[in-house]
Design a protein around this motif. Structure first.
Motif, PDB file in Angstrom:
ATOM      1  N   GLN A 181       1.097  -1.047   0.020  1.00 45.81           N
ATOM      2  CA  GLN A 181      -0.080  -0.005   0.168  1.00 45.81           C
ATOM      3  C   GLN A 181       0.785   1.372   0.078  1.00 45.81           C
ATOM      4  O   GLN A 181       1.969   1.420   0.776  1.00 45.81           O
ATOM      5  N   LYS A 182       0.459   2.394  -0.806  1.00 50.20           N
ATOM      6  CA  LYS A 182       1.177   3.559  -0.757  1.00 50.20           C
ATOM      7  C   LYS A 182       0.573   4.546   0.281  1.00 50.20           C
ATOM      8  O   LYS A 182      -0.767   4.578   0.113  1.00 50.20           O
ATOM      9  N   SER A 183       1.186   5.154   0.997  1.00 53.79           N
ATOM     10  CA  SER A 183       0.642   6.223   2.030  1.00 53.79           C
ATOM     11  C   SER A 183       0.257   7.518   1.263  1.00 53.79           C
ATOM     12  O   SER A 183       0.798   7.789   0.347  1.00 53.79           O
ATOM     13  N   GLU A 184      -0.398   8.366   2.179  1.00 54.77           N
ATOM     14  CA  GLU A 184      -0.718   9.572   1.429  1.00 54.77           C
ATOM     15  C   GLU A 184       0.733  10.463   1.278  1.00 54.77           C
ATOM     16  O   GLU A 184       0.748  11.162   0.205  1.00 54.77           O
ATOM     17  N   LYS A 185       1.469  10.222   2.150  1.00 54.79           N
ATOM     18  CA  LYS A 185       2.945  10.892   2.173  1.00 54.79           C
ATOM     19  C   LYS A 185       3.533  10.575   0.721  1.00 54.79           C
ATOM     20  O   LYS A 185       4.081  11.177   0.213  1.00 54.79           O
ATOM     21  N   GLU A 186       3.628   9.195   0.422  1.00 58.14           N
ATOM     22  CA  GLU A 186       4.217   8.833  -0.844  1.00 58.14           C
ATOM     23  C   GLU A 186       3.502   9.330  -2.025  1.00 58.14           C
ATOM     24  O   GLU A 186       4.073   9.399  -3.027  1.00 58.14           O
ATOM     25  N   VAL A 187       1.998   9.419  -1.906  1.00 54.62           N
ATOM     26  CA  VAL A 187       1.391   9.947  -3.134  1.00 54.62           C
ATOM     27  C   VAL A 187       1.782  11.432  -3.304  1.00 54.62           C
ATOM     28  O   VAL A 187       1.968  11.603  -4.317  1.00 54.62           O
ATOM     29  N   ALA A 188       1.784  12.078  -2.344  1.00 54.51           N
ATOM     30  CA  ALA A 188       2.151  13.507  -2.333  1.00 54.51           C
ATOM     31  C   ALA A 188       3.424  13.462  -2.687  1.00 54.51           C
ATOM     32  O   ALA A 188       3.702  14.619  -3.752  1.00 54.51           O
ATOM     33  N   GLU A 189       4.286  12.831  -2.447  1.00 56.24           N
ATOM     34  CA  GLU A 189       5.934  12.855  -3.168  1.00 56.24           C
ATOM     35  C   GLU A 189       5.959  12.463  -4.522  1.00 56.24           C
ATOM     36  O   GLU A 189       6.413  13.336  -5.478  1.00 56.24           O
ATOM     37  N   LEU A 190       4.963  11.559  -5.033  1.00 54.24           N
ATOM     38  CA  LEU A 190       5.045  11.348  -6.372  1.00 54.24           C
ATOM     39  C   LEU A 190       4.511  12.446  -7.236  1.00 54.24           C
ATOM     40  O   LEU A 190       4.578  13.027  -8.410  1.00 54.24           O
TER      41      LEU A 190
ATOM     42  N   ASN B 183       5.665  21.399  -3.541  1.00 58.28           N
ATOM     43  CA  ASN B 183       6.549  20.763  -2.733  1.00 58.28           C
ATOM     44  C   ASN B 183       5.583  19.628  -2.033  1.00 58.28           C
ATOM     45  O   ASN B 183       4.519  19.616  -2.028  1.00 58.28           O
ATOM     46  N   ARG B 184       6.219  18.870  -1.177  1.00 65.44           N
ATOM     47  CA  ARG B 184       5.619  17.659  -0.420  1.00 65.44           C
ATOM     48  C   ARG B 184       4.651  18.080   0.619  1.00 65.44           C
ATOM     49  O   ARG B 184       3.595  17.758   0.497  1.00 65.44           O
ATOM     50  N   GLY B 185       5.030  19.100   1.084  1.00 65.88           N
ATOM     51  CA  GLY B 185       3.949  19.813   2.238  1.00 65.88           C
ATOM     52  C   GLY B 185       2.770  20.408   1.367  1.00 65.88           C
ATOM     53  O   GLY B 185       1.602  20.061   1.917  1.00 65.88           O
ATOM     54  N   GLU B 186       2.819  20.939   0.394  1.00 68.26           N
ATOM     55  CA  GLU B 186       1.785  21.358  -0.403  1.00 68.26           C
ATOM     56  C   GLU B 186       0.931  20.438  -1.003  1.00 68.26           C
ATOM     57  O   GLU B 186      -0.343  20.497  -0.875  1.00 68.26           O
TER      58      GLU B 186
ATOM     59  N   LEU C  42       0.542  17.504   0.212  1.00 64.58           N
ATOM     60  CA  LEU C  42      -0.133  16.782   1.463  1.00 64.58           C
ATOM     61  C   LEU C  42      -1.267  17.391   1.731  1.00 64.58           C
ATOM     62  O   LEU C  42      -2.332  16.924   2.021  1.00 64.58           O
ATOM     63  N   MET C  43      -1.171  19.065   1.887  1.00 64.25           N
ATOM     64  CA  MET C  43      -2.104  19.678   2.037  1.00 64.25           C
ATOM     65  C   MET C  43      -3.554  19.837   1.132  1.00 64.25           C
ATOM     66  O   MET C  43      -4.768  19.685   1.326  1.00 64.25           O
ATOM     67  N   VAL C  44      -2.956  19.667  -0.159  1.00 63.24           N
ATOM     68  CA  VAL C  44      -3.960  19.501  -1.369  1.00 63.24           C
ATOM     69  C   VAL C  44      -4.659  18.110  -1.176  1.00 63.24           C
ATOM     70  O   VAL C  44      -6.183  18.052  -1.121  1.00 63.24           O
ATOM     71  N   LEU C  45      -4.186  17.035  -0.862  1.00 66.22           N
ATOM     72  CA  LEU C  45      -4.792  15.829  -0.869  1.00 66.22           C
ATOM     73  C   LEU C  45      -5.707  15.795   0.453  1.00 66.22           C
ATOM     74  O   LEU C  45      -6.816  15.477   0.252  1.00 66.22           O
ATOM     75  N   ASP C  46      -5.010  16.487   1.560  1.00 65.98           N
ATOM     76  CA  ASP C  46      -5.910  16.401   2.571  1.00 65.98           C
ATOM     77  C   ASP C  46      -7.229  17.424   2.274  1.00 65.98           C
ATOM     78  O   ASP C  46      -8.382  16.809   2.612  1.00 65.98           O
ATOM     79  N   GLU C  47      -6.924  18.538   1.763  1.00 65.20           N
ATOM     80  CA  GLU C  47      -8.327  19.250   1.402  1.00 65.20           C
ATOM     81  C   GLU C  47      -9.226  18.770   0.770  1.00 65.20           C
ATOM     82  O   GLU C  47     -10.487  18.931   0.671  1.00 65.20           O
ATOM     83  N   LEU C  48      -8.708  18.114  -0.329  1.00 69.53           N
ATOM     84  CA  LEU C  48      -9.532  17.400  -1.538  1.00 69.53           C
ATOM     85  C   LEU C  48     -10.333  16.236  -0.725  1.00 69.53           C
ATOM     86  O   LEU C  48     -11.709  16.320  -0.875  1.00 69.53           O
TER      87      LEU C  48
END
Length: 126
Positions: free
Chosen positions: A31-40, A48-51, A53-59
């Protein structure tokens, strides 16, 4: 794109006492984590990775809120999300209450691009 599969003996839920039969089952590498998806996501964007992650969380928050407000959510070529529920049937309208709800699920209906990609999958045994 190739998808890994294996073979496994499974019980038929409608005939639990019947002999087990062989079925093709999908294999997940891991399984890929949210952090790994953000990195991709950062590979082909200016995020950047933080942005990312923020977009995925807000989505996730936005989609959940819209679904709970009664909307289906169309995500362009991805497809659409909607809530579904399963409930027990009742003999009278008065007996039909929220207590008869068995489960609430989210359904995803893939869009044309994803459907086409799924139709062209090849399978590899490992």
């Amino acid at each position: 794109m190739s998808v890994l599969y294996s073979k496994a003996k499974r019980v038929n839920p409608s005939e639990p006492k019947a002999a087990l039969k062989w079925h093709i089952v999908l294999r997940r590498v891991k399984q890929k984590s949210e952090k790994e998806v953000a990195e991709l996501l950062t590979k082909n964007t200016t995020l950047n990775r933080g942005e990312a992650l923020m977009v995925l969380d807000e989505l996730q928050s936005v989609i959940l809120q819209l679904l709970m407000d009664g909307y289906s959510v169309q995500m362009g070529d991805w497809g659409s999300f909607q809530l579904t529920l399963s409930s027990s049937g009742t003999d009278t309208e008065d007996a039909c209450t929220i207590d008869t709800i068995k489960s609430v699920n989210m359904r995803f209906r893939p869009g044309k691009e994803i459907r086409n990609a799924l139709a062209n999958i090849t399978f590899v045994s490992r």
